[in-house]
Design a protein around this motif. Structure first.
Motif, mmCIF file in Angstrom:
data_model
loop_
_atom_site.group_PDB
_atom_site.id
_atom_site.type_symbol
_atom_site.label_atom_id
_atom_site.label_comp_id
_atom_site.label_asym_id
_atom_site.label_seq_id
_atom_site.Cartn_x
_atom_site.Cartn_y
_atom_site.Cartn_z
ATOM 1 N N MET A 90 19.497 -15.802 -9.432
ATOM 2 C CA MET A 90 19.136 -16.759 -8.383
ATOM 3 C C MET A 90 18.307 -17.907 -8.965
ATOM 4 O O MET A 90 18.451 -19.059 -8.565
ATOM 5 C CB MET A 90 18.353 -16.047 -7.274
ATOM 6 N N GLU A 91 17.440 -17.582 -9.912
ATOM 7 C CA GLU A 91 16.601 -18.620 -10.519
ATOM 8 C C GLU A 91 17.406 -19.517 -11.458
ATOM 9 O O GLU A 91 17.240 -20.746 -11.440
ATOM 10 C CB GLU A 91 15.454 -17.958 -11.287
ATOM 11 N N ALA A 92 18.307 -18.915 -12.265
ATOM 12 C CA ALA A 92 19.037 -19.693 -13.274
ATOM 13 C C ALA A 92 20.270 -20.373 -12.702
ATOM 14 O O ALA A 92 20.734 -21.390 -13.239
ATOM 15 C CB ALA A 92 19.443 -18.771 -14.431
ATOM 16 N N GLY A 93 20.824 -19.816 -11.645
ATOM 17 C CA GLY A 93 22.015 -20.408 -11.052
ATOM 18 C C GLY A 93 23.307 -19.988 -11.704
ATOM 19 O O GLY A 93 24.382 -20.487 -11.340
ATOM 20 N N SER A 94 23.244 -19.089 -12.686
ATOM 21 C CA SER A 94 24.457 -18.617 -13.363
ATOM 22 C C SER A 94 24.162 -17.304 -14.065
ATOM 23 O O SER A 94 23.003 -16.976 -14.347
ATOM 24 C CB SER A 94 24.964 -19.641 -14.372
ATOM 25 N N PHE A 95 25.240 -16.566 -14.352
ATOM 26 C CA PHE A 95 25.072 -15.326 -15.096
ATOM 27 C C PHE A 95 24.622 -15.599 -16.537
ATOM 28 O O PHE A 95 23.806 -14.869 -17.092
ATOM 29 C CB PHE A 95 26.374 -14.540 -15.113
ATOM 30 N N ALA A 96 25.177 -16.680 -17.123
ATOM 31 C CA ALA A 96 24.817 -17.019 -18.502
ATOM 32 C C ALA A 96 23.345 -17.399 -18.588
ATOM 33 O O ALA A 96 22.632 -17.001 -19.524
ATOM 34 C CB ALA A 96 25.690 -18.157 -19.007
ATOM 35 N N GLY A 97 22.865 -18.172 -17.619
ATOM 36 C CA GLY A 97 21.454 -18.559 -17.624
ATOM 37 C C GLY A 97 20.546 -17.358 -17.442
ATOM 38 O O GLY A 97 19.491 -17.249 -18.085
ATOM 39 N N ALA A 98 20.932 -16.441 -16.543
ATOM 40 C CA ALA A 98 20.142 -15.233 -16.341
ATOM 41 C C ALA A 98 20.129 -14.378 -17.598
ATOM 42 O O ALA A 98 19.109 -13.768 -17.945
ATOM 43 C CB ALA A 98 20.701 -14.439 -15.167
ATOM 44 N N ALA A 99 21.268 -14.341 -18.303
ATOM 45 C CA ALA A 99 21.344 -13.563 -19.543
ATOM 46 C C ALA A 99 20.343 -14.073 -20.566
ATOM 47 O O ALA A 99 19.698 -13.284 -21.268
ATOM 48 C CB ALA A 99 22.767 -13.623 -20.098
ATOM 49 N N LYS A 100 20.194 -15.382 -20.669
ATOM 50 C CA LYS A 100 19.217 -15.951 -21.601
ATOM 51 C C LYS A 100 17.790 -15.588 -21.193
ATOM 52 O O LYS A 100 16.944 -15.285 -22.044
ATOM 53 C CB LYS A 100 19.380 -17.465 -21.659
ATOM 54 N N LEU A 101 17.512 -15.655 -19.882
ATOM 55 C CA LEU A 101 16.159 -15.331 -19.417
ATOM 56 C C LEU A 101 15.797 -13.876 -19.713
ATOM 57 O O LEU A 101 14.642 -13.557 -20.030
ATOM 58 C CB LEU A 101 16.046 -15.583 -17.908
ATOM 59 N N LEU A 102 16.789 -12.992 -19.604
ATOM 60 C CA LEU A 102 16.517 -11.562 -19.730
ATOM 61 C C LEU A 102 16.870 -10.998 -21.104
ATOM 62 O O LEU A 102 16.686 -9.801 -21.335
ATOM 63 C CB LEU A 102 17.311 -10.803 -18.653
ATOM 64 N N ASN A 103 17.393 -11.865 -21.983
ATOM 65 C CA ASN A 103 17.817 -11.418 -23.304
ATOM 66 C C ASN A 103 18.900 -10.346 -23.194
ATOM 67 O O ASN A 103 18.867 -9.304 -23.861
ATOM 68 C CB ASN A 103 16.627 -10.893 -24.109
ATOM 69 N N LEU A 104 19.875 -10.614 -22.314
ATOM 70 C CA LEU A 104 21.025 -9.743 -22.138
ATOM 71 C C LEU A 104 22.308 -10.528 -22.426
ATOM 72 O O LEU A 104 22.282 -11.752 -22.568
ATOM 73 C CB LEU A 104 21.080 -9.203 -20.693
ATOM 74 N N THR A 105 23.412 -9.847 -22.438
ATOM 75 C CA THR A 105 24.694 -10.540 -22.552
ATOM 76 C C THR A 105 25.177 -10.918 -21.158
ATOM 77 O O THR A 105 24.849 -10.231 -20.166
ATOM 78 C CB THR A 105 25.743 -9.641 -23.220
ATOM 79 N N PRO A 106 25.956 -12.009 -21.025
ATOM 80 C CA PRO A 106 26.498 -12.378 -19.716
ATOM 81 C C PRO A 106 27.312 -11.260 -19.078
ATOM 82 O O PRO A 106 27.273 -11.070 -17.856
ATOM 83 C CB PRO A 106 27.363 -13.598 -20.019
ATOM 84 N N SER A 107 28.025 -10.501 -19.886
ATOM 85 C CA SER A 107 28.820 -9.403 -19.327
ATOM 86 C C SER A 107 27.931 -8.313 -18.736
ATOM 87 O O SER A 107 28.263 -7.706 -17.715
ATOM 88 C CB SER A 107 29.735 -8.813 -20.411
ATOM 89 N N ALA A 108 26.768 -8.079 -19.359
ATOM 90 C CA ALA A 108 25.836 -7.083 -18.822
ATOM 91 C C ALA A 108 25.288 -7.539 -17.473
ATOM 92 O O ALA A 108 25.148 -6.746 -16.529
ATOM 93 C CB ALA A 108 24.699 -6.838 -19.799
ATOM 94 N N VAL A 109 24.973 -8.837 -17.374
ATOM 95 C CA VAL A 109 24.491 -9.392 -16.106
ATOM 96 C C VAL A 109 25.568 -9.264 -15.038
ATOM 97 O O VAL A 109 25.326 -8.840 -13.900
ATOM 98 C CB VAL A 109 24.065 -10.861 -16.282
#
Length: 301
Positions: free
Chosen positions: A18-37
């Motif tokens: 919700m904060e990043a607006g995308s799965f890829a952005g959330a992945a960067k914030l959480l140090n995860l892969t986009p597929s994991a998100v």
């Protein structure tokens, strides 16, 4: 999982999306892969049985339900942060939950609570007020200041002070009605404090047995309301000198017949016997009984 809640990690990931607006952005914030998100969000939607995002190319658009859910989760996380901060920074703080009758809490305890907190800065007080007695040990309450209630067998009770139930009224009312003798109660409207341990007929039987009571008057189910009405000139009230002490000291109320009253010991501090070694309870008990004794005998300080 607690009480049907989704895993905390899913909720943290949802907030990041919700904060990043995308799965890829959330992945960067959480140090995860986009597929994991993406996998976690699919799992969360499956748990909730409704979609949270509309997938549009490489972006995601939250649904109305997702927006409301995110706001609620954000508030809950904020409370968790605040609670965690309080616990981690207040290791030395001690809380004392107290229950008291509403009028005693309003008229006596709250105006003096600052003195207790100054004397015991490491104790935080939680004060609750209602007419019904507290269920000590069941509601988290450790101390109950009761008014004219039977004491449970499992508890110890300490009488707080001897009270005198006397007629009192505002200075203007006393002057206008020329109140001087007990028999004058027949000429003025009476204020009935319905929970007072000594009603008007009991006082009259003791101090003016041959004088009929005025049938006119107001009725209140709380002492602080009856005293406020008396101070405002609405009648002659019969109440406790303990409850009305501050009104009397400030001159807002007078006792036109002096100390002609009905003595009573109505307020008691009650706590469970198993809590008799609780240092917060003992500190409060020592403070309140000492201060009441000082106020009753100021010349002994």
């Amino acid at each position: 999982m607690i009480g049907g809640l989704p895993p905390l990690q899913w909720l943290l990931t949802f907030r990041a999306v919700m904060e990043a607006g995308s799965f890829a952005g959330a992945a960067k914030l959480l140090n995860l892969t986009p597929s994991a998100v993406s996998h976690q969000m699919r799992a969360l939607e499956g748990r909730l049985q409704r979609p949270l995002f509309l997938r549009v190319k490489r972006t995601v658009v939250p649904t109305e339900e997702a927006l409301a859910y995110s706001a609620s989760i954000g508030e809950s996380f904020a409370r968790l942060v605040t609670a965690t901060s309080r616990v981690s920074s207040g290791a030395d703080a001690r809380r004392l939950p107290i229950h008291a009758s509403p009028s005693f809490a309003t008229l006596w305890l709250v105006p003096r609570l600052k003195q207790f907190l100054r004397a015991h800065p490491s104790i935080d007080v939680a004060l609750y007020a209602s007419h019904e007695p507290a269920r000590l040990g069941q509601d988290g309450i450790l101390v109950d200041i009761q008014y004219a209630r039977p004491v449970p067998e499992s508890c110890e009770a300490v009488p707080l002070a001897e009270e005198l139930i006397v007629p009192m009224a505002g200075p203007t009312f006393v002057a206008e009605h020329r109140l001087r003798e007990p028999g004058d109660i027949a000429r003025v409207p009476l204020i009935h404090s319905l929970r007072c341990v000594a009603p008007w007929d009991q006082w009259a039987a003791r101090h003016s047995p041959h004088v009929p009571l005025n049938p006119r008057g107001l009725q209140f189910d709380r002492a602080h309301l009856a005293l406020a009405a008396a101070a405002d000139g609405l009648g002659l009230a019969l109440e406790s000198t303990l409850q009305a002490g501050d009104h009397l000291r400030r001159g807002e109320l007078l006792m036109p017949f002096g100390a002609l009253g009905v003595p009573a010991i109505a307020h008691r501090l009650v706590y469970r016997r198993e809590d008799r070694d609780n240092p917060e309870i003992m500190a409060f008990l020592e403070w309140i009984t000492g201060l009441l004794a000082q106020e009753r005998h100021p010349d002994r300080r």
